[in-house]
Design an enzyme around this catalytic site. Structure first.
Site, PDB file in Angstrom:
ATOM      1  N   HIS A 122       0.878  -1.185   0.000  1.00 33.99           N
ATOM      2  CA  HIS A 122       0.000   0.000   0.000  1.00 33.99           C
ATOM      3  C   HIS A 122       0.910   1.229   0.000  1.00 33.99           C
ATOM      4  O   HIS A 122       1.738   1.375  -0.900  1.00 33.99           O
ATOM      5  CB  HIS A 122      -0.912  -0.111   1.222  1.00 33.99           C
ATOM      6  CG  HIS A 122      -2.058   0.857   1.274  1.00 33.99           C
ATOM      7  ND1 HIS A 122      -2.440   1.644   0.230  1.00 33.99           N
ATOM      8  CD2 HIS A 122      -2.914   1.151   2.306  1.00 33.99           C
ATOM      9  CE1 HIS A 122      -3.478   2.386   0.588  1.00 33.99           C
ATOM     10  NE2 HIS A 122      -3.783   2.115   1.844  1.00 33.99           N
ATOM     11  N   HIS A 170      -2.115  -2.256  -9.872  1.00 30.79           N
ATOM     12  CA  HIS A 170      -3.094  -1.693  -8.945  1.00 30.79           C
ATOM     13  C   HIS A 170      -4.337  -2.559  -8.962  1.00 30.79           C
ATOM     14  O   HIS A 170      -4.703  -3.075 -10.022  1.00 30.79           O
ATOM     15  CB  HIS A 170      -3.458  -0.260  -9.362  1.00 30.79           C
ATOM     16  CG  HIS A 170      -4.043   0.522  -8.256  1.00 30.79           C
ATOM     17  ND1 HIS A 170      -5.374   0.448  -7.935  1.00 30.79           N
ATOM     18  CD2 HIS A 170      -3.480   1.360  -7.357  1.00 30.79           C
ATOM     19  CE1 HIS A 170      -5.599   1.229  -6.893  1.00 30.79           C
ATOM     20  NE2 HIS A 170      -4.469   1.789  -6.519  1.00 30.79           N
ATOM     21  N   ASP A 216       2.927   5.545  -6.770  1.00 36.18           N
ATOM     22  CA  ASP A 216       4.166   5.440  -5.998  1.00 36.18           C
ATOM     23  C   ASP A 216       5.407   5.294  -6.856  1.00 36.18           C
ATOM     24  O   ASP A 216       6.518   5.332  -6.340  1.00 36.18           O
ATOM     25  CB  ASP A 216       4.073   4.251  -5.038  1.00 36.18           C
ATOM     26  CG  ASP A 216       3.055   4.506  -3.948  1.00 36.18           C
ATOM     27  OD1 ASP A 216       3.026   5.644  -3.455  1.00 36.18           O
ATOM     28  OD2 ASP A 216       2.292   3.588  -3.610  1.00 36.18           O
TER      29      ASP A 216
HETATM   30  N1  CMC Z   1       5.097  -6.826 -10.431  1.00 37.45           N
HETATM   31  C1  CMC Z   1       5.000  -8.026 -11.057  1.00 37.45           C
HETATM   32  N2  CMC Z   1       3.847  -8.713 -11.194  1.00 37.45           N
HETATM   33  C2  CMC Z   1       2.750  -8.155 -10.658  1.00 37.45           C
HETATM   34  C3  CMC Z   1       2.763  -6.916 -10.002  1.00 37.45           C
HETATM   35  C4  CMC Z   1       3.997  -6.243  -9.902  1.00 37.45           C
HETATM   36  N3  CMC Z   1       4.083  -5.048  -9.289  1.00 37.45           N
HETATM   37  N4  CMC Z   1       1.510  -6.602  -9.580  1.00 37.45           N
HETATM   38  C5  CMC Z   1       0.749  -7.629  -9.963  1.00 37.45           C
HETATM   39  N5  CMC Z   1       1.479  -8.561 -10.613  1.00 37.45           N
HETATM   40  C6  CMC Z   1       0.996  -9.797 -11.248  1.00 37.45           C
HETATM   41  C7  CMC Z   1       0.705 -10.870 -10.210  1.00 37.45           C
HETATM   42  O1  CMC Z   1       1.832 -11.690  -9.966  1.00 37.45           O
HETATM   43  C8  CMC Z   1      -0.426 -11.610 -10.866  1.00 37.45           C
HETATM   44  O2  CMC Z   1       0.114 -12.425 -11.894  1.00 37.45           O
HETATM   45  P1  CMC Z   1      -0.486 -13.895 -12.150  1.00 37.45           P
HETATM   46  O3  CMC Z   1      -1.874 -13.656 -12.674  1.00 37.45           O
HETATM   47  O4  CMC Z   1       0.442 -14.503 -13.139  1.00 37.45           O
HETATM   48  O5  CMC Z   1      -0.475 -14.592 -10.828  1.00 37.45           O
HETATM   49  C9  CMC Z   1      -1.226 -10.523 -11.567  1.00 37.45           C
HETATM   50  O6  CMC Z   1      -0.258  -9.477 -11.841  1.00 37.45           O
HETATM   51  C10 CMC Z   1      -2.357  -9.945 -10.720  1.00 37.45           C
HETATM   52  O7  CMC Z   1      -1.801  -9.497  -9.486  1.00 37.45           O
HETATM   53  P2  CMC Z   1      -2.550  -9.527  -8.087  1.00 37.45           P
HETATM   54  O8  CMC Z   1      -1.537  -9.639  -6.997  1.00 37.45           O
HETATM   55  O9  CMC Z   1      -3.637 -10.558  -8.119  1.00 37.45           O
HETATM   56  O10 CMC Z   1      -3.235  -8.102  -8.074  1.00 37.45           O
HETATM   57  P3  CMC Z   1      -3.838  -7.363  -6.809  1.00 37.45           P
HETATM   58  O11 CMC Z   1      -4.920  -6.504  -7.333  1.00 37.45           O
HETATM   59  O12 CMC Z   1      -4.194  -8.327  -5.740  1.00 37.45           O
HETATM   60  O13 CMC Z   1      -2.621  -6.475  -6.275  1.00 37.45           O
HETATM   61  C11 CMC Z   1      -1.124  -4.702  -5.906  1.00 37.45           C
HETATM   62  C12 CMC Z   1      -2.485  -5.128  -6.469  1.00 37.45           C
HETATM   63  C13 CMC Z   1      -1.011  -3.183  -5.941  1.00 37.45           C
HETATM   64  C14 CMC Z   1      -0.979  -5.172  -4.451  1.00 37.45           C
HETATM   65  C15 CMC Z   1      -0.003  -5.356  -6.791  1.00 37.45           C
HETATM   66  O14 CMC Z   1      -0.122  -4.912  -8.134  1.00 37.45           O
HETATM   67  C16 CMC Z   1       1.389  -5.067  -6.259  1.00 37.45           C
HETATM   68  O15 CMC Z   1       1.869  -5.799  -5.380  1.00 37.45           O
HETATM   69  N6  CMC Z   1       2.073  -3.982  -6.773  1.00 37.45           N
HETATM   70  C17 CMC Z   1       3.370  -3.611  -6.233  1.00 37.45           C
HETATM   71  C18 CMC Z   1       3.196  -2.814  -4.964  1.00 37.45           C
HETATM   72  C19 CMC Z   1       2.699  -1.403  -5.241  1.00 37.45           C
HETATM   73  O16 CMC Z   1       3.211  -0.709  -6.101  1.00 37.45           O
HETATM   74  N7  CMC Z   1       1.707  -0.975  -4.446  1.00 37.45           N
HETATM   75  C20 CMC Z   1       1.161   0.392  -4.525  1.00 37.45           C
HETATM   76  C21 CMC Z   1      -0.246   0.410  -4.991  1.00 37.45           C
HETATM   77  S1  CMC Z   1      -0.807   2.057  -5.417  1.00 37.45           S
HETATM   78  C22 CMC Z   1      -0.741   3.020  -3.990  1.00 37.45           C
HETATM   79  C23 CMC Z   1      -1.435   2.474  -2.800  1.00 37.45           C
HETATM   80  O17 CMC Z   1      -2.396   1.725  -2.857  1.00 37.45           O
HETATM   81  O18 CMC Z   1      -1.022   2.845  -1.728  1.00 37.45           O
END
Ligand code: CMC
Length: 431
Positions: A271, A310, A366
Protein backbone atom coordinates in the site's frame (compact mmCIF):
# COMPACT_ATOMS: atom_id res chain seq x y z
CA UNK A 1 -40.76 -5.81 -32.09
CA UNK A 2 -39.02 -4.26 -29.10
CA UNK A 3 -37.79 -6.27 -26.14
CA UNK A 4 -39.91 -6.09 -23.01
CA UNK A 5 -38.27 -3.89 -20.36
CA UNK A 6 -36.06 -5.96 -18.10
CA UNK A 7 -36.59 -5.82 -14.35
CA UNK A 8 -33.59 -4.88 -12.20
CA UNK A 9 -33.40 -8.33 -10.71
CA UNK A 10 -31.23 -11.40 -10.86
CA UNK A 11 -32.81 -14.82 -11.16
CA UNK A 12 -30.75 -17.50 -9.45
CA UNK A 13 -31.47 -21.19 -9.75
CA UNK A 14 -30.03 -23.41 -7.03
CA UNK A 15 -29.25 -26.64 -8.86
CA UNK A 16 -29.02 -28.49 -5.55
CA UNK A 17 -32.75 -27.98 -4.96
CA UNK A 18 -34.14 -26.76 -8.28
CA UNK A 19 -35.51 -23.66 -6.54
CA UNK A 20 -35.36 -20.28 -8.28
CA UNK A 21 -34.87 -17.01 -6.43
CA UNK A 22 -35.32 -13.45 -7.58
CA UNK A 23 -32.83 -10.99 -6.12
CA UNK A 24 -33.04 -7.21 -6.48
CA UNK A 25 -30.23 -5.33 -8.23
CA UNK A 26 -29.70 -1.79 -6.91
CA UNK A 27 -27.05 0.52 -8.38
CA UNK A 28 -25.51 -2.48 -10.12
CA UNK A 29 -25.16 -4.52 -6.93
CA UNK A 30 -27.02 -7.28 -5.15
CA UNK A 31 -27.20 -7.38 -1.36
CA UNK A 32 -25.11 -10.26 -0.06
CA UNK A 33 -27.68 -10.71 2.72
CA UNK A 34 -30.32 -11.48 0.05
CA UNK A 35 -28.41 -14.66 -0.77
CA UNK A 36 -29.13 -15.99 2.72
CA UNK A 37 -32.56 -17.15 1.59
CA UNK A 38 -30.84 -19.67 -0.71
CA UNK A 39 -30.35 -22.79 1.33
CA UNK A 40 -30.18 -26.53 0.65
CA UNK A 41 -31.06 -29.02 3.34
CA UNK A 42 -28.25 -29.58 5.84
CA UNK A 43 -26.24 -26.68 4.35
CA UNK A 44 -25.68 -23.17 5.73
CA UNK A 45 -27.43 -20.23 4.04
CA UNK A 46 -25.56 -19.20 0.87
CA UNK A 47 -22.86 -16.56 1.28
CA UNK A 48 -20.05 -15.22 -0.89
CA UNK A 49 -16.34 -15.97 -0.40
CA UNK A 50 -14.21 -12.94 -1.31
CA UNK A 51 -10.75 -12.65 0.26
CA UNK A 52 -9.40 -9.13 -0.23
CA UNK A 53 -12.89 -7.78 -1.14
CA UNK A 54 -12.10 -8.24 -4.82
CA UNK A 55 -15.75 -7.94 -5.88
CA UNK A 56 -17.58 -6.85 -2.76
CA UNK A 57 -18.74 -3.30 -1.98
CA UNK A 58 -18.46 -2.58 1.75
CA UNK A 59 -20.36 0.72 1.72
CA UNK A 60 -22.24 3.27 -0.38
CA UNK A 61 -20.13 6.39 -0.78
CA UNK A 62 -20.20 9.85 -2.35
CA UNK A 63 -16.59 10.79 -1.62
CA UNK A 64 -14.35 9.47 -4.42
CA UNK A 65 -15.10 7.94 -7.81
CA UNK A 66 -12.63 5.76 -9.69
CA UNK A 67 -13.06 4.16 -13.10
CA UNK A 68 -10.02 1.92 -13.18
CA UNK A 69 -10.39 0.86 -16.80
CA UNK A 70 -10.62 4.42 -18.07
CA UNK A 71 -8.02 5.81 -15.62
CA UNK A 72 -10.46 8.30 -14.04
CA UNK A 73 -10.22 9.64 -10.49
CA UNK A 74 -12.66 12.23 -9.12
CA UNK A 75 -13.10 13.69 -5.63
CA UNK A 76 -16.79 14.54 -5.07
CA UNK A 77 -17.17 14.57 -8.86
CA UNK A 78 -14.23 16.92 -9.62
CA UNK A 79 -11.50 15.37 -11.85
CA UNK A 80 -8.17 15.02 -10.06
CA UNK A 81 -6.37 16.81 -12.92
CA UNK A 82 -8.45 19.99 -12.38
CA UNK A 83 -8.01 19.90 -8.61
CA UNK A 84 -4.24 19.37 -8.88
CA UNK A 85 -4.00 22.29 -11.31
CA UNK A 86 -6.24 24.80 -9.54
CA UNK A 87 -6.58 24.15 -5.81
CA UNK A 88 -4.62 23.94 -2.63
CA UNK A 89 -4.52 20.86 -0.44
CA UNK A 90 -6.67 22.45 2.29
CA UNK A 91 -9.29 23.41 -0.29
CA UNK A 92 -9.38 19.78 -1.44
CA UNK A 93 -9.54 18.54 2.15
CA UNK A 94 -12.56 20.81 2.70
CA UNK A 95 -14.16 19.41 -0.46
CA UNK A 96 -13.61 15.81 0.64
CA UNK A 97 -14.96 16.48 4.11
CA UNK A 98 -17.93 18.68 3.19
CA UNK A 99 -18.90 17.55 -0.29
CA UNK A 100 -18.57 21.00 -1.94
CA UNK A 101 -15.74 23.37 -2.77
CA UNK A 102 -15.58 26.16 -0.17
CA UNK A 103 -16.46 29.76 -1.02
CA UNK A 104 -13.83 32.36 -0.02
CA UNK A 105 -15.25 32.92 3.45
CA UNK A 106 -15.57 29.19 4.16
CA UNK A 107 -12.02 28.63 2.95
CA UNK A 108 -10.63 31.47 5.08
CA UNK A 109 -12.34 30.11 8.19
CA UNK A 110 -11.17 26.56 7.47
CA UNK A 111 -7.57 27.62 6.83
CA UNK A 112 -7.63 29.77 9.99
CA UNK A 113 -8.99 26.92 12.10
CA UNK A 114 -6.50 24.37 10.80
CA UNK A 115 -3.62 26.83 11.20
CA UNK A 116 -4.56 27.47 14.83
CA UNK A 117 -4.59 23.81 15.81
CA UNK A 118 -1.12 22.92 14.57
CA UNK A 119 0.53 22.90 18.00
CA UNK A 120 0.49 19.69 20.04
CA UNK A 121 0.56 19.17 23.79
CA UNK A 122 4.09 19.26 25.20
CA UNK A 123 3.63 15.81 26.73
CA UNK A 124 3.19 14.42 23.24
CA UNK A 125 6.54 15.93 22.31
CA UNK A 126 8.05 14.17 25.32
CA UNK A 127 6.43 10.93 24.21
CA UNK A 128 7.96 11.25 20.74
CA UNK A 129 11.35 12.05 22.21
CA UNK A 130 11.19 8.70 24.02
CA UNK A 131 11.63 6.77 20.77
CA UNK A 132 14.99 5.29 19.82
CA UNK A 133 17.11 7.42 17.49
CA UNK A 134 16.48 5.02 14.59
CA UNK A 135 12.71 4.54 15.09
CA UNK A 136 10.81 4.32 11.81
CA UNK A 137 8.84 7.60 11.43
CA UNK A 138 5.68 5.67 10.50
CA UNK A 139 5.83 3.81 13.80
CA UNK A 140 6.27 7.16 15.55
CA UNK A 141 3.33 8.67 13.64
CA UNK A 142 1.09 5.76 14.42
CA UNK A 143 1.90 5.90 18.14
CA UNK A 144 1.59 9.70 18.29
CA UNK A 145 -1.85 9.74 16.63
CA UNK A 146 -3.00 6.93 18.89
CA UNK A 147 -1.77 8.95 21.88
CA UNK A 148 -3.78 11.97 20.69
CA UNK A 149 -6.96 10.12 21.68
CA UNK A 150 -5.83 10.30 25.32
CA UNK A 151 -5.39 14.08 25.06
CA UNK A 152 -8.91 14.53 23.65
CA UNK A 153 -11.09 11.97 25.44
CA UNK A 154 -14.19 13.96 24.42
CA UNK A 155 -13.54 12.75 20.84
CA UNK A 156 -15.53 9.62 21.64
CA UNK A 157 -18.71 11.71 21.59
CA UNK A 158 -18.66 12.01 17.81
CA UNK A 159 -22.42 11.93 17.38
CA UNK A 160 -22.20 15.67 18.17
CA UNK A 161 -21.26 17.14 14.76
CA UNK A 162 -19.54 20.20 16.24
CA UNK A 163 -17.32 18.02 18.40
CA UNK A 164 -16.64 15.73 15.46
CA UNK A 165 -15.58 18.65 13.27
CA UNK A 166 -13.25 19.90 16.00
CA UNK A 167 -11.44 16.55 16.14
CA UNK A 168 -11.19 16.48 12.34
CA UNK A 169 -9.67 19.98 12.29
CA UNK A 170 -7.24 18.99 15.04
CA UNK A 171 -6.07 15.87 13.28
CA UNK A 172 -5.56 17.53 9.89
CA UNK A 173 -3.73 20.40 11.61
CA UNK A 174 -1.42 18.27 13.76
CA UNK A 175 -0.35 15.66 11.20
CA UNK A 176 2.38 17.83 9.61
CA UNK A 177 3.69 18.70 13.08
CA UNK A 178 3.93 15.04 14.07
CA UNK A 179 5.40 14.03 10.69
CA UNK A 180 8.03 16.77 10.81
CA UNK A 181 8.96 15.89 14.38
CA UNK A 182 9.36 12.22 13.50
CA UNK A 183 11.80 13.36 10.80
CA UNK A 184 13.74 15.73 13.08
CA UNK A 185 13.95 12.95 15.65
CA UNK A 186 15.62 10.60 13.18
CA UNK A 187 18.10 13.36 12.36
CA UNK A 188 18.85 14.16 16.00
CA UNK A 189 17.76 17.74 15.40
CA UNK A 190 15.59 19.88 17.71
CA UNK A 191 11.89 19.80 16.96
CA UNK A 192 10.64 23.00 15.28
CA UNK A 193 7.33 24.47 16.40
CA UNK A 194 4.66 25.45 13.85
CA UNK A 195 4.76 28.92 12.31
CA UNK A 196 1.18 30.11 11.94
CA UNK A 197 2.15 32.79 9.39
CA UNK A 198 2.86 30.09 6.84
CA UNK A 199 0.61 28.02 4.60
CA UNK A 200 -0.01 24.34 5.37
CA UNK A 201 2.73 23.08 3.02
CA UNK A 202 5.19 25.90 3.80
CA UNK A 203 4.78 25.34 7.52
CA UNK A 204 5.45 21.63 7.07
CA UNK A 205 8.64 22.35 5.11
CA UNK A 206 9.70 24.86 7.77
CA UNK A 207 9.21 22.36 10.59
CA UNK A 208 11.22 19.83 8.60
CA UNK A 209 14.15 21.91 7.45
CA UNK A 210 14.44 25.13 9.51
CA UNK A 211 17.72 25.54 11.37
CA UNK A 212 18.91 28.83 12.89
CA UNK A 213 17.46 31.25 10.32
CA UNK A 214 14.76 33.52 11.84
CA UNK A 215 12.24 32.68 9.09
CA UNK A 216 12.27 29.65 6.82
CA UNK A 217 11.44 30.46 3.22
CA UNK A 218 10.71 27.54 0.94
CA UNK A 219 11.10 27.74 -2.84
CA UNK A 220 7.55 28.38 -4.15
CA UNK A 221 8.02 25.73 -6.86
CA UNK A 222 8.69 23.11 -4.18
CA UNK A 223 5.70 24.33 -2.16
CA UNK A 224 3.51 23.96 -5.23
CA UNK A 225 4.88 20.46 -5.93
CA UNK A 226 4.17 19.42 -2.35
CA UNK A 227 0.62 20.81 -2.58
CA UNK A 228 0.07 18.77 -5.76
CA UNK A 229 1.44 15.61 -4.14
CA UNK A 230 -0.82 16.18 -1.12
CA UNK A 231 -3.87 16.63 -3.37
CA UNK A 232 -3.09 13.44 -5.32
CA UNK A 233 -2.77 11.42 -2.12
CA UNK A 234 -5.80 12.87 -0.30
CA UNK A 235 -8.25 10.03 -0.97
CA UNK A 236 -8.65 6.89 -3.03
CA UNK A 237 -12.03 5.41 -2.04
CA UNK A 238 -12.09 1.99 -0.35
CA UNK A 239 -8.37 1.21 -0.36
CA UNK A 240 -6.75 -0.94 2.34
CA UNK A 241 -6.23 1.93 4.83
CA UNK A 242 -9.64 3.58 4.28
CA UNK A 243 -11.17 0.18 4.83
CA UNK A 244 -9.10 -0.20 8.02
CA UNK A 245 -10.34 3.19 9.27
CA UNK A 246 -13.96 2.30 8.50
CA UNK A 247 -13.62 -1.19 9.91
CA UNK A 248 -12.08 -0.09 13.20
CA UNK A 249 -14.31 3.01 13.33
CA UNK A 250 -17.40 0.83 12.94
CA UNK A 251 -16.84 -0.40 16.49
CA UNK A 252 -17.66 3.12 17.71
CA UNK A 253 -14.11 3.98 18.78
CA UNK A 254 -12.87 7.60 18.66
CA UNK A 255 -11.53 8.97 15.32
CA UNK A 256 -7.89 9.12 16.50
CA UNK A 257 -7.92 5.38 17.18
CA UNK A 258 -9.66 4.69 13.86
CA UNK A 259 -7.07 6.76 11.94
CA UNK A 260 -4.29 4.95 13.80
CA UNK A 261 -5.54 1.75 12.14
CA UNK A 262 -5.35 3.49 8.76
CA UNK A 263 -1.74 4.51 9.41
CA UNK A 264 -0.88 0.89 10.20
CA UNK A 265 -2.44 -0.28 6.94
CA UNK A 266 -0.74 2.44 4.91
CA UNK A 267 2.67 1.48 6.34
CA UNK A 268 2.63 -1.85 4.44
CA UNK A 269 4.76 -2.18 1.25
CA UNK A 270 1.79 -3.25 -0.88
CA UNK A 271 0.00 0.00 0.00
CA UNK A 272 1.57 3.34 0.98
CA UNK A 273 4.89 1.74 1.83
CA UNK A 274 5.36 1.03 -1.89
CA UNK A 275 7.02 4.43 -2.49
CA UNK A 276 9.77 3.53 -0.04
CA UNK A 277 10.06 0.07 -1.63
CA UNK A 278 10.34 1.64 -5.13
CA UNK A 279 13.29 3.75 -4.11
CA UNK A 280 15.07 0.85 -2.47
CA UNK A 281 14.42 -1.21 -5.63
CA UNK A 282 15.85 1.52 -7.91
CA UNK A 283 18.94 1.83 -5.74
CA UNK A 284 19.39 -1.94 -5.79
CA UNK A 285 19.17 -2.05 -9.59
CA UNK A 286 21.84 0.65 -9.55
CA UNK A 287 22.41 1.27 -13.27
CA UNK A 288 20.32 1.40 -16.43
CA UNK A 289 22.07 -1.62 -17.98
CA UNK A 290 20.86 -3.87 -15.12
CA UNK A 291 17.17 -3.14 -15.82
CA UNK A 292 16.72 -6.06 -18.29
CA UNK A 293 18.10 -8.57 -15.79
CA UNK A 294 15.84 -7.17 -13.07
CA UNK A 295 12.74 -7.40 -15.28
CA UNK A 296 13.59 -11.06 -16.05
CA UNK A 297 13.65 -11.72 -12.29
CA UNK A 298 10.20 -10.11 -11.92
CA UNK A 299 8.79 -12.19 -14.77
CA UNK A 300 10.22 -15.34 -13.21
CA UNK A 301 8.33 -14.54 -10.02
CA UNK A 302 11.44 -13.71 -7.97
CA UNK A 303 10.01 -10.36 -6.90
CA UNK A 304 7.52 -7.65 -7.85
CA UNK A 305 8.16 -4.51 -9.80
CA UNK A 306 7.25 -2.10 -7.02
CA UNK A 307 5.21 0.93 -8.05
CA UNK A 308 3.51 -1.07 -10.78
CA UNK A 309 0.05 -2.60 -10.79
CA UNK A 310 -3.09 -1.69 -8.94
CA UNK A 311 -6.18 -3.50 -7.75
CA UNK A 312 -8.45 -0.94 -9.40
CA UNK A 313 -6.48 0.71 -12.22
CA UNK A 314 -6.09 -1.49 -15.26
CA UNK A 315 -4.87 1.54 -17.15
CA UNK A 316 -2.32 4.29 -16.43
CA UNK A 317 -2.92 5.60 -12.88
CA UNK A 318 -4.03 9.24 -13.51
CA UNK A 319 -2.06 10.31 -10.42
CA UNK A 320 1.15 8.86 -11.90
CA UNK A 321 0.71 11.07 -14.99
CA UNK A 322 0.42 14.22 -12.86
CA UNK A 323 3.37 13.20 -10.69
CA UNK A 324 5.55 12.63 -13.72
CA UNK A 325 4.96 16.27 -14.67
CA UNK A 326 5.66 17.41 -11.08
CA UNK A 327 9.01 15.57 -11.15
CA UNK A 328 10.14 17.87 -13.96
CA UNK A 329 9.18 20.96 -11.93
CA UNK A 330 11.00 19.72 -8.83
CA UNK A 331 14.11 18.61 -10.72
CA UNK A 332 14.31 22.10 -12.18
CA UNK A 333 14.98 23.34 -8.63
CA UNK A 334 16.88 20.41 -7.13
CA UNK A 335 18.68 18.99 -10.15
CA UNK A 336 17.83 15.62 -11.69
CA UNK A 337 17.67 12.54 -9.51
CA UNK A 338 20.07 10.04 -11.14
CA UNK A 339 17.61 7.23 -10.38
CA UNK A 340 15.17 8.81 -12.86
CA UNK A 341 17.10 7.23 -15.71
CA UNK A 342 16.57 3.76 -14.25
CA UNK A 343 12.88 4.46 -13.54
CA UNK A 344 12.29 5.69 -17.09
CA UNK A 345 14.00 2.63 -18.55
CA UNK A 346 11.98 0.29 -16.29
CA UNK A 347 8.75 1.98 -17.35
CA UNK A 348 9.69 1.82 -21.04
CA UNK A 349 10.50 -1.89 -20.95
CA UNK A 350 7.52 -2.80 -18.75
CA UNK A 351 5.03 -0.94 -20.92
CA UNK A 352 6.15 -2.93 -23.96
CA UNK A 353 6.64 -6.33 -22.32
CA UNK A 354 3.93 -8.97 -22.79
CA UNK A 355 4.07 -9.99 -19.09
CA UNK A 356 3.06 -6.51 -17.92
CA UNK A 357 0.83 -5.65 -20.88
CA UNK A 358 -1.29 -8.82 -20.58
CA UNK A 359 -1.74 -8.27 -16.83
CA UNK A 360 -2.53 -4.58 -17.37
CA UNK A 361 0.26 -3.50 -15.03
CA UNK A 362 0.96 0.23 -15.33
CA UNK A 363 2.93 2.62 -13.12
CA UNK A 364 0.94 3.67 -10.06
CA UNK A 365 1.19 6.80 -7.92
CA UNK A 366 4.17 5.44 -6.00
CA UNK A 367 6.42 4.83 -8.99
CA UNK A 368 7.56 8.45 -9.33
CA UNK A 369 6.64 10.01 -5.98
CA UNK A 370 9.72 8.53 -4.27
CA UNK A 371 12.02 10.21 -6.79
CA UNK A 372 10.51 13.59 -5.95
CA UNK A 373 10.69 12.95 -2.23
CA UNK A 374 14.33 11.98 -2.51
CA UNK A 375 15.09 15.11 -4.53
CA UNK A 376 13.44 17.09 -1.72
CA UNK A 377 16.03 15.55 0.66
CA UNK A 378 13.74 13.06 2.37
CA UNK A 379 15.14 9.69 3.41
CA UNK A 380 13.00 6.72 2.17
CA UNK A 381 11.60 6.08 5.67
CA UNK A 382 9.81 9.43 5.42
CA UNK A 383 8.02 8.72 2.13
CA UNK A 384 5.00 7.02 3.64
CA UNK A 385 4.69 9.81 6.21
CA UNK A 386 4.33 12.17 3.25
CA UNK A 387 1.42 10.00 2.13
CA UNK A 388 -0.11 9.78 5.63
CA UNK A 389 -0.40 13.54 6.13
CA UNK A 390 -2.73 14.25 3.18
CA UNK A 391 -4.53 10.88 3.35
CA UNK A 392 -5.81 11.91 6.78
CA UNK A 393 -8.44 14.11 5.11
CA UNK A 394 -9.63 11.16 3.01
CA UNK A 395 -9.73 8.82 6.00
CA UNK A 396 -11.75 11.36 7.98
CA UNK A 397 -14.14 11.98 5.08
CA UNK A 398 -14.70 8.23 4.82
CA UNK A 399 -15.05 7.90 8.60
CA UNK A 400 -17.56 10.80 8.80
CA UNK A 401 -19.59 9.32 5.99
CA UNK A 402 -19.67 6.00 7.81
CA UNK A 403 -20.69 7.59 11.10
CA UNK A 404 -23.66 9.29 9.41
CA UNK A 405 -24.66 6.27 7.33
CA UNK A 406 -27.86 4.62 8.63
CA UNK A 407 -26.71 1.36 6.93
CA UNK A 408 -23.54 1.30 9.03
CA UNK A 409 -22.95 -1.81 11.11
CA UNK A 410 -19.94 -3.09 13.01
CA UNK A 411 -17.58 -4.69 10.45
CA UNK A 412 -17.65 -8.39 11.03
CA UNK A 413 -16.98 -10.62 7.99
CA UNK A 414 -18.07 -14.23 7.80
CA UNK A 415 -15.61 -17.06 7.37
CA UNK A 416 -15.70 -20.40 5.63
CA UNK A 417 -14.71 -22.77 8.41
CA UNK A 418 -12.72 -25.69 7.01
CA UNK A 419 -11.03 -26.96 10.18
CA UNK A 420 -11.58 -29.93 12.51
CA UNK A 421 -14.79 -30.25 14.53
CA UNK A 422 -15.72 -31.41 18.00
CA UNK A 423 -12.65 -33.43 18.99
CA UNK A 424 -11.93 -34.91 22.42
CA UNK A 425 -9.12 -33.25 24.34
CA UNK A 426 -5.86 -35.25 24.21
CA UNK A 427 -3.77 -35.45 27.38
CA UNK A 428 -0.18 -34.18 27.12
CA UNK A 429 1.42 -37.66 27.35
CA UNK A 430 -0.76 -38.93 24.47
CA UNK A 431 0.13 -36.24 21.88
N1 CMC B 1 5.10 -6.83 -10.43
C1 CMC B 1 5.00 -8.03 -11.06
N2 CMC B 1 3.85 -8.71 -11.19
C2 CMC B 1 2.75 -8.16 -10.66
C3 CMC B 1 2.76 -6.92 -10.00
C4 CMC B 1 4.00 -6.24 -9.90
N3 CMC B 1 4.08 -5.05 -9.29
N4 CMC B 1 1.51 -6.60 -9.58
C5 CMC B 1 0.75 -7.63 -9.96
N5 CMC B 1 1.48 -8.56 -10.61
C6 CMC B 1 1.00 -9.80 -11.25
C7 CMC B 1 0.70 -10.87 -10.21
O1 CMC B 1 1.83 -11.69 -9.97
C8 CMC B 1 -0.43 -11.61 -10.87
O2 CMC B 1 0.11 -12.43 -11.89
P1 CMC B 1 -0.49 -13.89 -12.15
O3 CMC B 1 -1.87 -13.66 -12.67
O4 CMC B 1 0.44 -14.50 -13.14
O5 CMC B 1 -0.47 -14.59 -10.83
C9 CMC B 1 -1.23 -10.52 -11.57
O6 CMC B 1 -0.26 -9.48 -11.84
C10 CMC B 1 -2.36 -9.94 -10.72
O7 CMC B 1 -1.80 -9.50 -9.49
P2 CMC B 1 -2.55 -9.53 -8.09
O8 CMC B 1 -1.54 -9.64 -7.00
O9 CMC B 1 -3.64 -10.56 -8.12
O10 CMC B 1 -3.24 -8.10 -8.07
P3 CMC B 1 -3.84 -7.36 -6.81
O11 CMC B 1 -4.92 -6.50 -7.33
O12 CMC B 1 -4.19 -8.33 -5.74
O13 CMC B 1 -2.62 -6.48 -6.27
C11 CMC B 1 -1.12 -4.70 -5.91
C12 CMC B 1 -2.48 -5.13 -6.47
C13 CMC B 1 -1.01 -3.18 -5.94
C14 CMC B 1 -0.98 -5.17 -4.45
C15 CMC B 1 0.00 -5.36 -6.79
O14 CMC B 1 -0.12 -4.91 -8.13
C16 CMC B 1 1.39 -5.07 -6.26
O15 CMC B 1 1.87 -5.80 -5.38
N6 CMC B 1 2.07 -3.98 -6.77
C17 CMC B 1 3.37 -3.61 -6.23
C18 CMC B 1 3.20 -2.81 -4.96
C19 CMC B 1 2.70 -1.40 -5.24
O16 CMC B 1 3.21 -0.71 -6.10
N7 CMC B 1 1.71 -0.98 -4.45
C20 CMC B 1 1.16 0.39 -4.52
C21 CMC B 1 -0.25 0.41 -4.99
S1 CMC B 1 -0.81 2.06 -5.42
C22 CMC B 1 -0.74 3.02 -3.99
C23 CMC B 1 -1.43 2.47 -2.80
O17 CMC B 1 -2.40 1.73 -2.86
O18 CMC B 1 -1.02 2.85 -1.73
Amino acid sequence: MTDAPKADTLTVRDNRTGTEYEIAITDGHIKAADLKQIQAEGQPPLATYDPGFVNTASCRSTVTYIDGDAGILEYRGYPIEQLAENSTYLEVAYLLLNGELPNQQQLDTWVHDVTHHTFVHENLRTLMQGFRYDAHPMGMMQSAVSALSTFYPEAIDFSDKENRDLQITRMIAKMPTLGAWAFRHSQGKPYVYPDNDLSYAENFLAMLFKMSEPKYEADPRLVKALEVLFILHADHEQNCSANAVRSVGSSGVDPYSAVTAGIGALYGPLHGGANEAVLRMLRRIGTKDKVGEFIDGVKNGKERLMGFGHRVYKNYDPRAKIIKKATDDVFEVTGKNPLLEIATELEKIALEDEYFVSRKLYPNVDFYSGLIYEALQFPPEMFTVLFTIPRTSGWLAQWSEMVEDPDNKIARPKQVYVGERTRDFVAMDKR
